[in-house]
Scaffold this motif. Structure first.
Motif, PDB file in Angstrom:
ATOM      1  N   VAL A  26       0.844  -1.194   0.000  1.00 12.08           N
ATOM      2  CA  VAL A  26       0.000   0.000   0.000  1.00 12.08           C
ATOM      3  C   VAL A  26       0.879   1.243   0.000  1.00 12.08           C
ATOM      4  O   VAL A  26       1.986   1.237   0.519  1.00 12.08           O
ATOM      5  N   ASN A  27       0.358   2.286  -0.620  1.00 13.22           N
ATOM      6  CA  ASN A  27       0.972   3.605  -0.490  1.00 13.22           C
ATOM      7  C   ASN A  27      -0.167   4.603  -0.325  1.00 13.22           C
ATOM      8  O   ASN A  27      -1.326   4.209  -0.188  1.00 13.22           O
ATOM      9  N   ASN A  28       0.130   5.888  -0.352  1.00 12.96           N
ATOM     10  CA  ASN A  28      -0.922   6.876  -0.090  1.00 12.96           C
ATOM     11  C   ASN A  28      -1.898   7.047  -1.251  1.00 12.96           C
ATOM     12  O   ASN A  28      -2.902   7.713  -1.103  1.00 12.96           O
ATOM     13  N   LYS A  29      -1.642   6.416  -2.396  1.00  7.63           N
ATOM     14  CA  LYS A  29      -2.536   6.521  -3.541  1.00  7.63           C
ATOM     15  C   LYS A  29      -3.279   5.218  -3.844  1.00  7.63           C
ATOM     16  O   LYS A  29      -4.443   5.224  -4.228  1.00  7.63           O
ATOM     17  N   SER A  30      -2.605   4.073  -3.673  1.00 10.37           N
ATOM     18  CA  SER A  30      -3.170   2.811  -4.161  1.00 10.37           C
ATOM     19  C   SER A  30      -2.831   1.622  -3.274  1.00 10.37           C
ATOM     20  O   SER A  30      -1.941   1.681  -2.440  1.00 10.37           O
ATOM     21  N   PHE A  87      -0.914  -8.088   4.820  1.00  9.97           N
ATOM     22  CA  PHE A  87      -2.309  -7.952   5.256  1.00  9.97           C
ATOM     23  C   PHE A  87      -2.418  -7.022   6.464  1.00  9.97           C
ATOM     24  O   PHE A  87      -3.304  -6.170   6.526  1.00  9.97           O
ATOM     25  N   ASP A  88      -1.515  -7.159   7.419  1.00 11.79           N
ATOM     26  CA  ASP A  88      -1.554  -6.312   8.622  1.00 11.79           C
ATOM     27  C   ASP A  88      -1.372  -4.833   8.276  1.00 11.79           C
ATOM     28  O   ASP A  88      -2.024  -3.968   8.859  1.00 11.79           O
ATOM     29  N   THR A  89      -0.504  -4.561   7.313  1.00 10.40           N
ATOM     30  CA  THR A  89      -0.306  -3.181   6.859  1.00 10.40           C
ATOM     31  C   THR A  89      -1.575  -2.643   6.218  1.00 10.40           C
ATOM     32  O   THR A  89      -1.969  -1.500   6.453  1.00 10.40           O
ATOM     33  N   ILE A  94      -6.354   0.832   6.416  1.00 11.52           N
ATOM     34  CA  ILE A  94      -7.815   0.956   6.326  1.00 11.52           C
ATOM     35  C   ILE A  94      -8.372   1.555   7.616  1.00 11.52           C
ATOM     36  O   ILE A  94      -9.223   2.446   7.583  1.00 11.52           O
ATOM     37  N   ASN A  95      -7.900   1.062   8.761  1.00 15.61           N
ATOM     38  CA  ASN A  95      -8.369   1.598  10.047  1.00 15.61           C
ATOM     39  C   ASN A  95      -8.102   3.094  10.148  1.00 15.61           C
ATOM     40  O   ASN A  95      -8.964   3.858  10.585  1.00 15.61           O
ATOM     41  N   GLU A  96      -6.918   3.489   9.726  1.00 15.49           N
ATOM     42  CA  GLU A  96      -6.545   4.905   9.815  1.00 15.49           C
ATOM     43  C   GLU A  96      -7.333   5.765   8.823  1.00 15.49           C
ATOM     44  O   GLU A  96      -7.868   6.813   9.176  1.00 15.49           O
ATOM     45  N   ARG A  97      -7.415   5.325   7.569  1.00 13.82           N
ATOM     46  CA  ARG A  97      -8.087   6.114   6.526  1.00 13.82           C
ATOM     47  C   ARG A  97      -9.583   6.276   6.766  1.00 13.82           C
ATOM     48  O   ARG A  97     -10.155   7.312   6.456  1.00 13.82           O
ATOM     49  N   GLU A 101     -12.337   1.386  14.338  1.00  9.74           N
ATOM     50  CA  GLU A 101     -11.754   0.871  15.572  1.00  9.74           C
ATOM     51  C   GLU A 101     -11.113  -0.482  15.265  1.00  9.74           C
ATOM     52  O   GLU A 101     -11.565  -1.216  14.394  1.00  9.74           O
ATOM     53  N   CYS A 102     -10.080  -0.811  15.996  1.00 12.08           N
ATOM     54  CA  CYS A 102      -9.350  -2.062  15.752  1.00 12.08           C
ATOM     55  C   CYS A 102     -10.123  -3.305  16.194  1.00 12.08           C
ATOM     56  O   CYS A 102      -9.762  -4.418  15.815  1.00 12.08           O
ATOM     57  N   ASP A 103     -11.195  -3.139  16.966  1.00  6.21           N
ATOM     58  CA  ASP A 103     -11.898  -4.311  17.492  1.00  6.21           C
ATOM     59  C   ASP A 103     -12.731  -5.063  16.454  1.00  6.21           C
ATOM     60  O   ASP A 103     -13.176  -6.177  16.704  1.00  6.21           O
ATOM     61  N   TRP A 104     -12.936  -4.515  15.260  1.00  9.08           N
ATOM     62  CA  TRP A 104     -13.692  -5.231  14.235  1.00  9.08           C
ATOM     63  C   TRP A 104     -13.010  -6.551  13.874  1.00  9.08           C
ATOM     64  O   TRP A 104     -13.684  -7.546  13.604  1.00  9.08           O
ATOM     65  N   LEU A 105     -11.705  -6.589  13.911  1.00  8.11           N
ATOM     66  CA  LEU A 105     -10.969  -7.798  13.567  1.00  8.11           C
ATOM     67  C   LEU A 105     -11.263  -8.912  14.578  1.00  8.11           C
ATOM     68  O   LEU A 105     -11.462 -10.066  14.196  1.00  8.11           O
TER      69      LEU A 105
END
Length: 124
Positions: A26-30, A87-89, A94-97, A101-105
């Motif tokens: 991932v990067n800030n565009k894609s 996947f973790d990245t 996704i959580n940040e953008r 909350e992290c609890d969905w996982l």
């Protein structure tokens, strides 16, 4: 081009013992999905229509899967599972953008033999 890609993939699989190797970057565009070191999917963050998560019920292990819909008619999506490198990245980004909350996982991963489908985000 397709023949070159076929042979590149074949040689990669021979080197890796017959396994396909998937990687997410991932990067800030894609978001990029690579299979055997070749980009097979590129998703611009701006094109994401919805994000769903669920647990895929397999015989021995049940991986968490993120499905990103990236078509205006919501018919095209790409699935990423927790066995893919990066996947973790992707989850962190996704959580940040999307302010998740992290609890969905944990909710999606809870309990055996349950799909636990959750819509995490949807464009209004």
């Amino acid at each position: 081009m397709k023949i070159t890609r076929f042979f590149q993939s074949l040689l990669f699989r021979i080197k890796s013992g017959g396994e396909d190797i998937f990687e997410i970057k991932v990067n800030n565009k894609s978001i990029y999905l690579f299979k055997n070191n070749m980009a097979i999917t590129v998703i611009d963050w701006d094109n994401i229509c919805s994000i769903t998560a669920f647990k895929q019920d397999n015989l021995t292990v049940d991986p968490v899967v993120l499905c990103l819909c990236h078509s205006p008619d919501t018919k095209h999506g790409t699935a990423f599972n927790e066995f893919m490198s990066g996947f973790d990245t992707l989850v962190s980004e996704i959580n940040e953008r999307y302010g998740l909350e992290c609890d969905w996982l944990n909710r999606v991963n809870l309990g055996a033999f349950k799909k636990n489908l959750e819509v995490l985000w949807q464009r209004a």
